[in-house]
Motif scaffolding. Structure first.
Motif, PDB file in Angstrom:
ATOM      1  N   GLU A  10     -13.303  -2.143   5.360  1.00  0.00           N
ATOM      2  CA  GLU A  10     -14.230  -1.459   4.473  1.00  0.00           C
ATOM      3  C   GLU A  10     -15.513  -2.288   4.426  1.00  0.00           C
ATOM      4  N   PHE A  13     -18.720  -5.996  -0.099  1.00  0.00           N
ATOM      5  CA  PHE A  13     -18.893  -7.437  -0.262  1.00  0.00           C
ATOM      6  C   PHE A  13     -17.532  -8.100  -0.514  1.00  0.00           C
ATOM      7  N   SER A  42     -19.512   3.217   6.305  1.00  0.00           N
ATOM      8  CA  SER A  42     -18.620   2.655   5.285  1.00  0.00           C
ATOM      9  C   SER A  42     -17.578   1.736   5.912  1.00  0.00           C
ATOM     10  N   ILE A  43     -17.600   1.635   7.234  1.00  0.00           N
ATOM     11  CA  ILE A  43     -16.631   0.777   7.927  1.00  0.00           C
ATOM     12  C   ILE A  43     -17.360  -0.275   8.760  1.00  0.00           C
ATOM     13  N   ILE A  69      -6.181  -5.379   1.193  1.00  0.00           N
ATOM     14  CA  ILE A  69      -6.439  -3.991   0.802  1.00  0.00           C
ATOM     15  C   ILE A  69      -7.616  -3.418   1.581  1.00  0.00           C
ATOM     16  N   ASP A  70      -8.641  -4.211   1.845  1.00  0.00           N
ATOM     17  CA  ASP A  70      -9.839  -3.689   2.493  1.00  0.00           C
ATOM     18  C   ASP A  70      -9.758  -3.635   4.014  1.00  0.00           C
ATOM     19  N   VAL A  71      -8.654  -4.091   4.553  1.00  0.00           N
ATOM     20  CA  VAL A  71      -8.516  -4.068   6.010  1.00  0.00           C
ATOM     21  C   VAL A  71      -7.902  -2.748   6.455  1.00  0.00           C
ATOM     22  N   ILE A  72      -8.560  -2.086   7.384  1.00  0.00           N
ATOM     23  CA  ILE A  72      -8.067  -0.781   7.840  1.00  0.00           C
ATOM     24  C   ILE A  72      -7.142  -0.948   9.047  1.00  0.00           C
TER      25      ILE A  72
ATOM     26  N   LYS B 125      -3.219  -9.837  -5.649  1.00  0.00           N
ATOM     27  CA  LYS B 125      -3.026  -8.904  -4.534  1.00  0.00           C
ATOM     28  C   LYS B 125      -4.390  -8.355  -4.118  1.00  0.00           C
ATOM     29  N   HIS B 126      -5.248  -8.178  -5.113  1.00  0.00           N
ATOM     30  CA  HIS B 126      -6.598  -7.715  -4.845  1.00  0.00           C
ATOM     31  C   HIS B 126      -7.439  -8.026  -6.079  1.00  0.00           C
ATOM     32  N   ILE B 146      -2.868  -0.260  -7.114  1.00  0.00           N
ATOM     33  CA  ILE B 146      -2.559  -1.348  -6.189  1.00  0.00           C
ATOM     34  C   ILE B 146      -1.544  -2.308  -6.809  1.00  0.00           C
ATOM     35  N   ILE B 178      -6.695   5.342  -1.089  1.00  0.00           N
ATOM     36  CA  ILE B 178      -7.332   4.192  -0.450  1.00  0.00           C
ATOM     37  C   ILE B 178      -6.901   4.203   1.009  1.00  0.00           C
ATOM     38  N   ARG B 179      -7.827   4.539   1.883  1.00  0.00           N
ATOM     39  CA  ARG B 179      -7.426   4.760   3.285  1.00  0.00           C
ATOM     40  C   ARG B 179      -6.857   3.506   3.925  1.00  0.00           C
ATOM     41  N   SER B 180      -7.283   2.352   3.399  1.00  0.00           N
ATOM     42  CA  SER B 180      -6.827   1.114   4.030  1.00  0.00           C
ATOM     43  C   SER B 180      -5.576   0.557   3.343  1.00  0.00           C
ATOM     44  N   TYR B 181      -4.981   1.321   2.441  1.00  0.00           N
ATOM     45  CA  TYR B 181      -3.802   0.828   1.728  1.00  0.00           C
ATOM     46  C   TYR B 181      -2.760   1.926   1.643  1.00  0.00           C
TER      47      TYR B 181
END
Ligand SMILES: Cc1ncc(C[n+]2csc(CCOP(=O)(O)OP(=O)(O)O)c2C)c(N)n1
Ligand SMILES: [Mg+2]
Lengths: 167, 556
Positions: A10, A13, A42-43, A69-72, B125-126, B146, B178-181
């Motif tokens: 994602e 920041f 957005s990626i 969480i932010d890693v796709i 975790k986040h 989450i 959340i696409r990445s989760y």
């Protein structure tokens, strides 16, 4: 062994700090790193090169990267077909007499000579590591005043593209 | 409708159906506290932010629902960190809200500024820093999502004070995506088939249950599996209560202070079925000689837990309850474990859990009496050290979420505030903190919180006058050089009374049971000072780095 890893994240920041943290916590050095936006703003696409003596540890780090969480997606290019490129800029001192030699060298390597100013010129070269290494060797004939290299970027060949996390 | 950030936060917390907030005020959370004034949300003012985090954690462990804590910026937030790390290590859903200095001052070394998202990155975790009030509702929603899904864990939301004051249109996000989760919830069918086959042909199967069984609520499925395949069950400290301790297939806890028969069983087994456990070094002992003839089936929601410490034959990533359900459906034939169970019975007789009586009060006896007096129905939290191990060994836990203890981080000072969280969740239940004289002093100020909020927790201090667990290691491995482990303690009875709690001192064995019964009866916070055998050790014990069946002490 060196691993080239690409990570889709994602574009937010703090993401880079999370990723870097996983490596630094284990005392791992990141050899090279490149981050940029993708077609979808957005990626972000991150390519990193890391060196590991213990493949198990790297396996663990990759799993943990995936957990962020932010890693796709995380893709390790090692053992895959891929091409990679680096960019290198060299500033050399270059008198009028050297100029022809410099230009012919540049031509040989498919490089560009730009920004000649006074007695210096900047040569920019794109290529894989091997090519950059050879170019650099030859360029040492000139007086190299500065060298800057960008992190490696990589792309798998064929249809393979990074898949998102499983549903 | 336009709302202030602080009101949006409160509205979101209400919609998340939280039961209580544990917290402490300060300059950077004044707008939130102002909204709390008449919000109708239950709020418990602790006397230290660390305790707020542990209380939220205890609440979550007891209920399975996220616990919430709230602290101000800078020192308030840094005081939360031990609690967050504790929750992180044990995969407990906690949502921590912290105030932050004004957005325009971030990075300026402003008064009470700390880089809280930076500090907590590796122990949550986040985490989030809210930079725009318009993001707040979604962030809170995501934080709860989450924290409580997948492998749960603490999530921190840092909210600058100006964001708390800004207004925006409140929109409740109905869904989180959340696409990445996207945690994997079900086991791969092919793997499930293979696992079922492997189980059918095992001769010495052993179920090794961890905290994942509690988290996913897989206790019924676990029991069904054990009974169906007639396999013995052992568990980790975090897995306590996941399988009834009084069941005939139960082997008790394994590991460094596990039962001898559980440790022998895992070493001799030919198939380990690990459910929501992670082969921690306190469980495996010396890893290169661990369970030499065992194949391993490993069920875990976290892919990063699998094949981390031991090589696994059949990994199954998924929620323990779901995967066990799949496995039960797939199991066609069951192994014949008759011989194996006979061997285990032999070991149980040969190496029983025992302790020697002496003229003084034995800590094991105290725990047994708490068990008996509460008819096994108390909710037990523990501190860390010998007290924790005795509480794990000598109380028979038959139900999940009844043993509340800091496993992964081993945080002294956890038990008492965690017990507070448990008691707030279940005011009608008997809640005991089994404490050490050292640990209890790490958050003893919470007596004030308990007394003022009528959170009638009972504290059983196993007072040995030592940092007992450290002293035990010094005795066994450092030639009895008791370097800085003897404690000069306060008068706990007077201390309890000065807070308005009740204090009872117990110096004789025959006073133990009556004191416990009295404590349960008294409608107040009660601290019992059990003067136990000062140099009692926790046995059996596997020295660090030894094979897990090389136990010392006890009868083993
Ligand atoms: C915050 C913290 N500091 C230090 C330790 C190391 N430690 C583990 S057990 C222990 C002694 C605990 O003493 P006490 O609470 O009296 O319990 P006992 O072992 O005597 O039952 C210590 C210091 C720890 N686990 N947590
Ligand atoms: Mg002690």
């Amino acid at each position: 062994m060196r691993h080239t890893i690409s990570i889709l994240v994602e574009n937010k920041f703090g993401v880079l700090a999370r990723i870097a943290g996983l490596f630094s916590a284990r005392g791992y050095n990141i050899i090279s790193l490149s981050v940029s936006e993708t077609l979808d703003p957005s990626i972000s696409y991150l390519t990193m090169v890391v060196d590991t003596r213990d493949e198990k540890v790297l396996e663990q780090v990759k799993k943990q990267l995936n957990k962020l969480i932010d890693v796709i997606t995380v893709t390790d290019f090692t053992k895959k077909d891929y091409i990679d490129r680096e960019l290198m800029m060299i500033k050399v001192s270059c008198t009028a007499g050297d100029k022809a030699a410099l230009e012919s060298l540049a031509k040989k390597w498919g490089a560009g000579v730009t920004h000649c100013r006074g007695n210096t010129a900047i040569v920019e070269i794109v290529g894989d590591q091997e090519k950059l290494k050879k170019t650099l060797e030859e360029a040492k004939r000139f007086n190299i005043k500065e060298l800057v290299r960008a992190g490696k970027i990589a792309m798998a060949t064929g249809d393979l593209t990074p898949k998102s996390k499983t549903a | 409708m336009k709302m202030k950030g602080a009101d949006i936060l409160i509205e979101c917390l209400k919609r998340e159906n939280i039961g209580v907030i544990f917290g402490y005020p300060g300059g950077s959370v004044l707008p939130i506290f102002d909204s709390l004034y008449d919000a109708g949300l239950k709020f418990v003012l602790t006397r230290h932010e660390q305790a707020a985090a542990h209380a939220a954690d205890g609440y979550a462990r007891a209920t399975g629902r996220p616990g919430v804590c709230l602290a101000t910026s800078g020192p308030g937030a840094t005081n939360l960190t031990t609690g967050l790390a504790t929750a992180y290590m044990d995969s407990i859903p906690v949502v921590a809200i912290t105030g932050q200095v004004k957005t325009s001052l971030i990075g300026n070394d402003a008064f009470q500024e700390a880089d809280v998202t930076g500090i907590t990155r590796s122990i949550t975790k986040h985490n989030y820093l809210v930079k725009d009030v318009k993001d707040l509702a979604l962030i809170i929603r995501e934080a709860f999502w989450i924290a409580s899904t997948g492998r749960p864990g603490p999530v921190l939301v840092d909210i600058p004070v100006d964001v708390q004051q800004q207004e925006c249109e409140f929109v409740w996000p109905e869904q989180v995506c959340i696409r990445s989760y996207r945690p994997t919830l079900f086991g791969h069918p092919g793997q499930v088939k293979k696992a079922a086959k492997m189980i059918s042909s095992a001769r010495r199967p052993l179920i090794y249950a961890g905290g994942g069984v509690i988290t996913s609520g897989a206790h019924n499925e676990l029991r069904e599996l054990a009974e169906k395949i007639n396999a013995p069950v052992t568990w980790t400290l975090m897995g306590i209560g996941g399988f009834p301790a009084t069941h005939k297939l139960s082997l008790g806890m394994l590991g460094m202070h596990g039962t001898a028969y559980a440790n022998h069983a895992i070493m001799e087994s030919d198939l380990i079925i690990a459910v929501g456990a992670r082969f921690d070094d306190r469980v495996t002992g010396r890893i290169d000689v661990f369970a030499p003839s065992a194949k391993i089936i490993h069920i875990d929601i976290d892919p990063a837990s699998i094949s981390k410490n031991v090589k696994v034959d059949i990994p199954m990533v998924g929620d323990a309850r779901n995967v066990l359900g799949q496995l039960l459906e797939e199991l066609k034939s069951c192994p014949d474990t008759g011989e194996w169970l006979k061997t285990l019975d032999g070991w149980k007789k040969k190496y029983p859990m025992v302790y020697k009586e002496s003229g003084r009060i034995k800590p094991q006896y105290v725990i047994e009496q708490i068990d008996a007096a509460s008819k096994g129905k108390a909710l037990i939290s523990t501190e860390v050290g010998q007290n924790q191990m005795w509480a794990a060994q000598w109380y028979k836990y038959d139900y999940p979420r009844t043993f509340i203890s800091s496993g992964g981080l081993g945080t002294m000072g956890f038990g008492f505030p965690a017990a507070m969280g448990v008691k707030v969740a279940y005011p009608e239940r008997i809640v005991f903190d089994i404490a050490g004289d050292g640990s209890i002093q790490m958050n003893i100020q919470e007596l004030a919180t308990c007394v003022s909020n009528k959170i009638n927790v009972k504290i059983a201090i196993l007072n040995n006058g030592y940092l007992g667990m450290v002293r035990q290691w010094q005795e066994l491995f450092y030639k009895r050089r008791y370097s800085h482990t003897a404690l000069l303690n306060p008068d706990f009875v007077k201390l309890a009374k000065s807070y308005g709690a009740e204090g009872i001192r117990v110096t004789k064995k025959e006073e133990v049971r009556p004191a416990i019964e009295k404590a349960i009866e008294i409608d107040n916070v009660v601290m019992i000072d059990f003067r136990i055998e000062p140099e009692e050790n926790v046995f059996p014990m596997v020295p660090a780095g030894e094979a897990i069946n090389r136990m010392i002490g006890g009868m083993a």
